[in-house]
Design an enzyme around this catalytic site. Structure first.
Site, PDB file in Angstrom:
ATOM      1  N   ASP A  12     -25.797  18.475 -67.672  1.00 20.44           N
ATOM      2  CA  ASP A  12     -25.412  17.072 -67.846  1.00 20.44           C
ATOM      3  C   ASP A  12     -25.500  16.290 -66.543  1.00 20.44           C
ATOM      4  O   ASP A  12     -25.846  15.097 -66.552  1.00 20.44           O
ATOM      5  CB  ASP A  12     -23.989  16.979 -68.413  1.00 20.44           C
ATOM      6  CG  ASP A  12     -23.914  17.420 -69.863  1.00 20.44           C
ATOM      7  OD1 ASP A  12     -24.979  17.570 -70.492  1.00 20.44           O
ATOM      8  OD2 ASP A  12     -22.786  17.633 -70.370  1.00 20.44           O
ATOM      9  N   LYS A  60     -20.099  29.175 -78.814  1.00 19.90           N
ATOM     10  CA  LYS A  60     -18.647  29.343 -78.971  1.00 19.90           C
ATOM     11  C   LYS A  60     -17.958  28.222 -78.191  1.00 19.90           C
ATOM     12  O   LYS A  60     -17.764  28.305 -76.988  1.00 19.90           O
ATOM     13  CB  LYS A  60     -18.224  30.713 -78.446  1.00 19.90           C
ATOM     14  CG  LYS A  60     -16.723  30.944 -78.341  1.00 19.90           C
ATOM     15  CD  LYS A  60     -16.055  30.986 -79.700  1.00 19.90           C
ATOM     16  CE  LYS A  60     -14.642  31.565 -79.596  1.00 19.90           C
ATOM     17  NZ  LYS A  60     -13.734  30.796 -78.737  1.00 19.90           N
ATOM     18  N   SER A 120     -18.962  30.562 -74.378  1.00 21.81           N
ATOM     19  CA  SER A 120     -17.677  30.021 -73.967  1.00 21.81           C
ATOM     20  C   SER A 120     -17.726  29.432 -72.556  1.00 21.81           C
ATOM     21  O   SER A 120     -18.369  28.409 -72.330  1.00 21.81           O
ATOM     22  CB  SER A 120     -16.602  31.105 -74.103  1.00 21.81           C
ATOM     23  OG  SER A 120     -15.309  30.568 -74.046  1.00 21.81           O
TER      24      SER A 120
END
Length: 700
Positions: free
Chosen positions: A481, A495, A470
Site C-alpha cells: 500500500d 486470514k 495473518s
C-alpha cells in the site's frame, strides 16, 4: 468438500505438548446420552456471546438452524456412510423447532441425532467385520467413491452396504499396495473397524454437546469453535509447556488425520519429512514399538497418541500428499522436543551470483513467524527476543556487506504477533498507519508505526506464498500500500480475522461448574488502502507460476468464510512504484525456460489431480499403474531440475536415503522461488527503476 467442518480444532490441537496422564475412556450407555441442565445453560450463554460479540451477527432462524444441522451431520458422518436419506429428511423437517429450541437452550435434538448415529455405526461396523471373512478380488473393474461429502445420502440399507463393501475392499487394497499380506490386512482392518465403534461408544454427553456446539459456531464462520472444560485444560497445558512436542498442526479430513502445517523450529519442520497435506495413518511409540493404525480416529485421540515427553521418539506412518489415496506409505521418525524462540528466529544471507545481474548483491532475510518473547518482556528483560529486533540487527549486518537490495522471505509464515507485524513495517517506512482493526460493534482502531525513521531505505521485495497468513499479510499489504517495495510470489492465505478466547463462566456469576470456552471471531483486519486481508489475501505485484487453483487453498477453500469488504482508506504516503510491467516481462521470460518452475508446475498438476479425485479404481493393476505414472512424472521433473544444479537425485523409492543428499534436494527446491525474487529485484536495481525511497539513512 466440507473443509471447514473438518478443521473444528485445527488451530487448538497443535501437536506441541508433552505427555500427561489421561484416564482410560470407558463405554457410555445409550441411556446416559441425554443433555443435562448445564448444557442448556452453556447454550444460552453461547447465544448471548454470539449475539453481543461475534463479528457476524447471529440470526437464529430456521435457515441458520439448517446450517447447524448440515455441519453437525458432516462432523459425525463426513463421508455419508452411516445415515440414510430418510434419517436426514426427518431431521430437516424439525428445523423450525430446532431454531426455537436453541433460542431457549434446549439441545435434545443433538442427542437424538447422535444416539441414532451410534446405532448406525454399530450396524455398519458389524457388516464390515463380516466382509473381512470373505476373499478379496482385486482383478475386476470397479471404482470406490472415497469422497462422498457432497454425494446423495444412501436411500436404503442395501445401498449403504454396497458403499461399505467398496470401502472395505479399498482399505484392503491400500494395505496390499503397502506390502501387507491378506492375514495382516484382515487383522489391521478388524482393529480399525472395531476401534471406530469403540470410540463412538466412548462419547460422553459432554463430547456430544461439544461436537454440536462446534457445528453451531462454524455456522457463523470457520474460525469460531467451542472448547469444553477438558479440551480447555488440554489447551492450557499446551500453552504452559512452551510448544513442546513434534511441532505440527493437524486437522481431520473424513477418516484421515492431515498435516495442516508444521511449526518453524519444531521437529516435524526441521526433519523436512512431514509436509502440509500429508496424511498420518499410523503412530508408533519409540524406536521399535508397534505402529497402531489411526485411520478413522477422532482428531483428539490421534493427538493424544502422538504427544509425549521431550526427548522421546514417535514414529508416524504417513501417506504423502503427492501419492493420493492409493499410497504407498512411508515412516517418519521424530524426536519430540521443545520449540524455542531461537529456532524460529529470522535468518539472513546474501545472494551474489545471480545470472541476470553479475555483481549485484541481494540480501535475504527469512522470517518464519512473527515472534515476541512476551514472558521475558513482562519480566523486565530489556533485550527480550522479537522479530523486529532480530531483523534490525540482520539489516545492519547485511548493510555492512554492501547489499544492493533486500528480499524478505515470508513463505510459510502463518503469522503471530500483531505488534511485531506493525513494528517490522516501521523499519521500512518513516511513519504512518499500518493496519486497521474493526470490531463487531464497528469500532475502529489503527495500529501505527511505533517509531519514526527508517532502518532500511533501499530496494525491497517481499516473497509470499499460499501459506503466508495473518500477520504476514498485514506486513506485506502495508508494504504494498505504501508502494515501498514489490510483493512477489503467490496469492496469500486470506486470514484476515481476529479471534479471542472467552470464558463462558464470566457470564454466569457464582457458577461452580466449568462451562468451557468459546474461540470467537470478534474483529477483522483492514489494510491502509481500506481493503481487507480477509479471503482475498494479498495479491502479489508479480505472480510466480503455479498450476494450483487459489480457490482450493487457504481461507477461500473454507465453507462459509467472512466475505472480503472494504472501508475508508487512511491518509498515507504512496511512493513511486517500480516499473512493474517490464519486471514482469523479464521474469516471465526466465521462468518459462526454468527447469525449477517446470518442476513446481508439474508437481502442482499432480497435486491438483489428486485433490480433484473423488473415486479410485479397485482394480489392483490400475492402481499400481496410476501410482507409477505419478511417481514417474514427479521424479523425471525433479531429476531434470537437480541435474541443472549438479545434484545427484535421491530415488523416490529408496528405503534409507542419505540425509545429507535429501537436504541438498530440499534446499535446491526451496531456492527456486527465492532466487527468482532476487533476480526480479536485481532487474530493478540494474535498470535504475527501483522505488523512490524516503531520504533516510540506515539507522540503529
Amino acid at each position: 468438500m466440507r473443509l471447514s467442518v473438518r478443521i473444528l480444532f485445527a488451530a487448538l490441537l497443535a501437536l506441541l505438548v508433552a505427555g500427561t496422564g489421561f484416564a482410560q475412556p470407558r463405554d457410555v450407555a445409550l441411556a446416559d446420552l441425554f443433555p443435562e441442565q448445564r448444557h442448556a445453560k452453556m447454550m444460552l450463554v453461547m447465544n448471548n456471546v454470539f449475539e453481543r460479540y461475534h463479528y457476524r451477527k447471529l440470526v437464529l432462524d430456521e435457515q441458520f438452524a439448517a446450517h447447524i444441522l448440515d455441519n453437525y451431520l458432516a462432523a459425525l458422518d463426513p463421508n455419508r456412510s452411516f445415515f440414510l436419506a430418510h434419517d436426514v429428511e426427518r431431521f430437516e423437517r424439525n428445523l423450525g423447532r430446532l431454531a426455537d429450541d436453541l433460542r431457549h437452550g434446549y439441545v435434545a435434538a443433538a442427542f437424538d441425532v447422535f444416539r441414532l448415529y451410534r446405532m448406525r455405526v454399530e450396524h455398519q461396523v458389524d457388516y464390515a467385520l463380516k466382509l473381512l471373512a470373505q476373499p478379496f478380488d482385486f482383478s475386476t473393474e470397479e471404482y470406490y467413491a472415497f469422497d462422498r461429502s457432497e454425494a446423495p445420502w444412501a436411500t436404503s440399507d442395501e445401498e449403504l452396504d454396497q458403499i461399505w463393501r467398496q470401502r472395505v475392499k479399498n482399505d484392503a487394497l491400500s494395505l496390499r499396495l503397502a506390502g501387507k499380506d491378506d492375514e495382516a490386512i484382515r487383522e489391521q482392518l478388524r482393529k480399525r473397524y472395531e476401534g471406530l465403534a469403540r470410540r463412538v461408544r466412548q462419547f460422553t454427553n459432554d463430547d456430544v454437546f461439544e461436537t454440536f456446539a462446534n457445528a453451531y459456531g462454524q455456522a457463523l464462520e470457520p474460525h469460531t469453535s467451542f472448547m469444553s472444560a477438558s479440551t480447555s485444560e488440554n489447551f492450557d497445558i499446551s500453552m504452559r509447556l512452551s510448544l513442546e512436542g513434534i511441532g505440527a498442526v493437524l486437522r481431520a479430513d473424513n477418516d484421515m488425520t492431515v498435516v495442516q502445517r508444521t511449526i518453524p523450529g519444531g521437529p516435524a519442520g526441521e526433519s523436512g519429512k512431514l509436509h502440509s497435506g500429508d496424511r498420518i495413518v499410523g503412530v508408533g511409540e519409540g524406536d521399535d514399538g508397534p505402529i497402531e493404525d489411526v485411520v478413522g480416529w477422532r482428531l483428539q485421540d490421534v493427538v493424544d497418541k502422538i504427544r509425549g515427553p521431550k526427548g522421546t521418539v514417535v514414529r508416524l506412518q504417513v501417506l504423502p500428499r503427492a501419492v493420493g489415496a492409493e499410497g504407498p506409505t512411508r515412516n517418519v521418525k521424530l524426536v519430540r522436543n521443545e520449540i524455542k524462540l531461537e529456532d524460529q528466529a529470522a535468518q539472513a544471507r546474501v545472494l551474489d551470483d545471480l545470472d541476470n545481474a553479475p555483481g549485484v548483491r541481494i540480501g535475504v532475510i527469512e522470517i518464519s513467524a512473527f515472534y515476541r518473547d512476551f514472558q521475558a518482556e513482562a519480566n523486565g528483560v530489556k533485550d527480550f527476543r522479537s522479530t523486529t529486533r532480530d531483523v534490525r540487527h540482520l539489516i545492519a549486518d547485511l548493510d555492512e556487506q554492501g547489499i544492493d537490495g533486500l528480499v524478505i522471505d515470508l513463505r510459510g509464515n502463518g503469522g503471530g504477533s500483531l505488534t511485531e507485524a506493525t513494528a517490522l513495517t516501521g523499519l521500512f517506512i518513516d511513519k504512518g498507519p499500518v493496519v486497521q482493526v474493526r470490531d463487531s460493534s464497528g469500532r475502529l482502531e489503527v495500529e501505527k508505526d511505533p517509531e519514526a525513521g527508517v532502518v532500511y531505505s533501499g530496494p525491497l521485495a517481499i516473497l509470499v506464498d499460499r501459506d503466508s497468513a495473518s500477520a504476514s499479510e498485514i506486513f506485506a499489504g502495508a508494504i504494498q500500500d505504501y508502494g515501498r517495495g514489490l510483493v512477489i510470489g503467490e496469492p496469500t492465505f486470506g486470514k484476515g480475522t481476529v479471534q479471542t478466547l472467552i470464558e463462558l463462566n464470566r457470564f454466569v456469576p457464582g457458577g461452580d461448574v466449568d462451562l468451557g470456552r468459546l474461540r470467537l471471531t470478534m474483529a477483522q483486519f483492514y489494510r491502509v488502502d481500506g481493503g481487507s486481508t480477509q479471503l482475498r489475501g494479498v495479491e502479489p505485484d508479480i505472480l510466480l507460476p503455479s498450476a494450483d487453483d487459489v480457490t482450493e487453498h487457504g481461507e477461500r477453500s473454507l465453507e462459509n468464510p467472512l466475505p472480503w469488504t472494504k472501508i475508508a482508506a487512511l491518509d498515507h504516503p504512496h511512493l513511486t512504484a517500480f516499473g512493474i510491467e517490464e519486471l514482469r516481462r523479464l521474469s516471465a521470460q526466465r521462468v518459462a525456460k526454468d527447469p525449477g518452475f517446470q518442476m513446481l508446475v508439474a508437481r502442482d498438476n499432480i497435486l491438483n489431480e489428486i485433490n480433484d479425485e473423488t473415486r479410485v479404481s479397485l482394480k489392483e493393476s490400475d492402481r499400481r499403474a496410476e501410482t507409477k505414472r505419478r511417481e514417474r512424472v514427479l521424479e523425471d521433473q525433479k531429476n531434470a531440475f537437480l541435474g541443472t544444479r549438479g545434484i545427484t537425485p535421491v530415488p523416490l523409492d529408496e528405503d534409507n536415503p542419505d540425509e545429507e543428499a535429501l537436504e541438498k534436494e530440499r534446499d535446491a527446491i526451496d531456492a527456486i522461488q527465492l532466487e527468482e525474487a532476487a533476480r526480479i529485484l536485481a532487474d530493478a536495481v540494474t535498470a535504475d527503476n527501483q522505488v523512490q525511497r524516503p531520504r533516510a539513512a540506515m539507522s540503529n
